[in-house]
Write a protein that holds these residues in place. Structure first.
Motif, short mmCIF file in Angstrom:
data_model
loop_
_atom_site.label_atom_id
_atom_site.label_comp_id
_atom_site.label_asym_id
_atom_site.label_seq_id
_atom_site.Cartn_x
_atom_site.Cartn_y
_atom_site.Cartn_z
N CYS A 120 0.81 -1.21 0.00
CA CYS A 120 0.00 0.00 0.00
C CYS A 120 0.85 1.27 0.00
O CYS A 120 0.32 2.36 0.20
CB CYS A 120 -0.94 -0.01 1.20
SG CYS A 120 -1.98 -1.47 1.27
N TYR A 137 -4.52 8.58 1.81
CA TYR A 137 -3.65 7.75 2.66
C TYR A 137 -4.47 6.94 3.66
O TYR A 137 -4.18 5.78 3.92
CB TYR A 137 -2.63 8.61 3.40
CG TYR A 137 -1.32 8.72 2.66
CD1 TYR A 137 -0.50 7.59 2.53
CD2 TYR A 137 -0.90 9.89 2.07
CE1 TYR A 137 0.70 7.67 1.84
CE2 TYR A 137 0.30 9.99 1.38
CZ TYR A 137 1.10 8.87 1.26
OH TYR A 137 2.27 8.92 0.59
N ARG A 140 -5.68 4.00 2.03
CA ARG A 140 -4.64 2.97 1.89
C ARG A 140 -4.41 2.24 3.20
O ARG A 140 -4.18 1.02 3.21
CB ARG A 140 -3.31 3.63 1.49
CG ARG A 140 -3.28 4.07 0.07
CD ARG A 140 -1.85 4.35 -0.28
NE ARG A 140 -1.76 5.51 -1.14
CZ ARG A 140 -0.61 6.02 -1.56
NH1 ARG A 140 0.52 5.50 -1.14
NH2 ARG A 140 -0.61 7.04 -2.35
N MET A 171 -4.56 3.44 -6.73
CA MET A 171 -5.44 2.46 -6.09
C MET A 171 -5.69 1.29 -7.03
O MET A 171 -5.66 0.14 -6.61
CB MET A 171 -6.75 3.14 -5.70
CG MET A 171 -7.71 2.27 -4.92
SD MET A 171 -7.07 1.71 -3.34
CE MET A 171 -7.24 3.20 -2.35
N MET A 174 -2.76 -0.83 -6.99
CA MET A 174 -2.68 -1.58 -5.74
C MET A 174 -3.62 -2.79 -5.77
O MET A 174 -3.23 -3.90 -5.40
CB MET A 174 -3.11 -0.63 -4.61
CG MET A 174 -2.63 -1.04 -3.25
SD MET A 174 -3.37 0.02 -2.01
CE MET A 174 -2.84 1.61 -2.52
#
Lengths: 334, 240
Positions: A120, A137, A140, A171, A174
């Motif tokens: 992350c 953040y 995350r 994102m 991720m």
């Protein structure tokens, strides 16, 4: 991995999910798409054992959500629509807490926390209090707590909501990294934001699945529903007469926008678009603009939702644009 | 570390990382000190009476502190959305309830212990036994435990902290009024209702330096039942 069989969920008299059935295989990444209130979040909460179904059965790896929630919780990582973070804790403290709740400790916890940091990209804020972090953040950190114990099933409710374009790209990357390791379920009401992320998309509307398929399949369905928008200078009746000469134009809708300005929406095959332009020009009218209305998966979902809302079942091949649908659509856009 | 320990530790950090814990402790000790000066020390009294008055007032401040400490436990997390983390983790509802209760109990115990300088003053300057003070403090801990658990129940039920505080106050008030109600009904109902009394029936013996098993059993049972009810409330919320 997951079997949902004829599940309904009522909040009092309000039905949030209606007679829902679907299956999800291990390793799949599935997106739930729908408007606010379509039942996406409720479905994800049912799968994460936060809520119990009013009727029907849900099993995760053969375990029933009503009788074995404790065992299922060991298998899942869940990110709700607002990240469940304690603002007064630092990122490291918070992830340690989340890890310990899932039974991690000692060197194993250190290793897993490190892995979550890398996945992350949280290394640089490891010691920061969560209260000082931006929304992106915090989101995350929310994902990091959901993956820290390496759950078989990862459930992300609106992971992309409220992020800026750069954060959205990150994102998606991720989530892409997490694919393969976990079975992933995620929800969104803005489909373009999860393009190229999911193996399969379930479009939800009023607690039911209105459509499902891969992104390409949904896009292909959209093509059949795509409409053409024209801005024409001229009188309404003349525009109507000109378009009547094009047999390929269907569902023609005219709207007077000014004394000499007509807004036209119609459906037409790609090949016949030229004919529409020619008919307008040949009739001595001014063609100011001509464009295909939206594109992308957003519109698929809008249209499929409309379709499902109006007639379930059977799905219609083409949906005539009626004032009520147009109004619905404008509400959606606002 | 057990799940209860993990949750209790996080809650403790919640009390001490934010001003709330310090604020509640400071306010409780301030009021206790003022009450001691104005009420307990007023007039010419036996030192044991001064201690009794102090303990009676302290049962009140302890109750208020218990409500203030517990109202956030579930309601705040419900509002901020963090409760979801606990509910989707493999932790039993009872462990969550007990962990949260335990953290509040530790904080309240510290607050109660911090007031011990007041009876120490009586002990140094007057004539009271250490046993009397110890019995009084044991009683305060038990009153604290029972009122905390009613506060936990209020917080488990409520959506907001304010509502949690109101509910806790109502629950405690019912047990408080049991004594007054008992006075206006005929026996044997009088005995039955009086036995629920949170203060007069069960705390006053501690106040006078008397430790009775029945009073200890009352407070422990009340704590257990309120925590059990809280657990059931939390479990039932999955059905909503």
């Amino acid at each position: 991995m997951i079997v949902v069989d004829k599940v309904s969920k009522y909040y009092g008299a309000h039905r949030a999910v209606a007679d829902l059935s679907f299956e999800i295989r291990a390793g799949e990444c599935v997106g739930f798409l729908g408007l606010n209130g379509a039942g996406k979040s409720t479905t994800l909460r049912l799968l994460s054992c936060l809520l119990l179904p009013t009727s029907g059965r849900i099993s995760v790896r053969g375990l029933d959500v009503v009788s074995s929630p404790h065992e299922i919780r060991k298998l899942i990582g869940y990110l709700p629509d607002t990240p469940p973070v304690y603002l007064e804790m630092t990122v490291t403290e918070y992830l340690d807490f989340a890890g310990r709740l899932r039974g991690l400790s000692g060197a194993e916890l250190d290793k897993r926390r490190q892995r979550a940091f890398e996945l992350c990209s949280l290394q640089q804020v490891a010691r920061a209090p969560i209260s000082e972090l931006s929304h992106g953040y915090r989101q995350r950190v929310g994902i990091a707590q959901a993956v820290i114990h390496g759950p078989a099933l990862l459930i992300l409710d609106e992971p992309i909501q409220g992020l800026d374009p750069v954060q959205i790209v990150e994102m998606r990357r991720m989530i892409g990294n997490l694919r393969g390791e976990h079975t992933i379920l995620l929800s969104t009401h803005i489909l373009t934001e999860i393009e190229a992320t999911c193996d399969r998309i379930l479009v939800m509307h009023e607690g039911k699945i209105a459509a499902q398929g891969t992104e390409e399949e949904l896009a292909a369905r959209l093509k059949a529903h795509r409409s053409l928008v024209l801005e024409v200078r001229g009188a309404l009746e003349r525009v109507r007469a000109a378009l009547a000469s094009v047999p390929a134009a269907r569902d023609v809708q005219l709207q007077q926008r000014g004394p000499e300005h007509v807004h036209v929406t119609l459906r037409v095959d790609d090949a016949a678009r030229e004919q529409v332009a020619a008919a307008i020009v040949n009739a001595g009218l001014g063609l100011h603009a001509m464009q295909t209305q939206s594109g992308g998966l957003e519109a698929v979902f809008l249209q499929l939702s409309e379709q499902a809302g109006r007639s379930l079942p059977p799905p219609q091949a083409a949906v005539p644009i009626t004032p009520s649908v147009a109004r619905d659509a404008s509400q959606v856009q606002s | 570390m057990s799940n209860i320990g993990i949750i209790a530790r996080r809650e403790l950090s919640g009390y001490f990382r934010t001003p709330s814990g310090y604020l509640i402790a400071a306010a409780t000790l301030l009021v206790q000190g003022l009450l001691f000066n104005t009420r307990a020390l007023g007039g010419t009294k036996l030192s044991s009476d001064v201690l009794i008055d102090f303990l009676r007032d302290s049962s009140g401040t302890t109750t208020v502190a218990a409500v203030l400490l517990t109202m956030r436990l579930f309601a705040e997390e419900r509002q901020s959305g963090t409760l979801v983390l606990l509910f989707t983790s493999p932790v039993r509802e009872a462990q969550i309830v007990v962990g949260k209760f335990l953290s509040a109990f530790i904080v309240l115990s510290l607050v109660i212990a911090a007031s011990v300088y007041l009876p120490a003053l009586i002990f140094v300057n007057g004539k009271v036994s250490l046993g009397h003070i110890a019995a009084g403090y044991a009683g305060l801990m038990l009153v604290g435990s029972a009122t905390l658990s009613l506060g936990v129940l209020g917080s488990a039920l409520a959506r907001t902290q304010l509502m949690a505080g109101v509910l806790a106050a109502v629950f405690i008030f019912v047990f408080f009024l049991a004594w007054a109600l008992a006075q206006v009904v005929e026996p044997p109902l009088r005995e039955v209702i009086a036995s629920f009394s949170l203060y007069e029936k069960h705390f006053f013996p501690f106040m006078r330096g008397l430790v009775q098993l029945s009073d200890v059993v009352y407070y422990v049972s009340l704590t257990y039942l309120a925590l059990l009810a809280s657990t059931r409330v939390i479990q039932s919320q999955r059905w909503q």
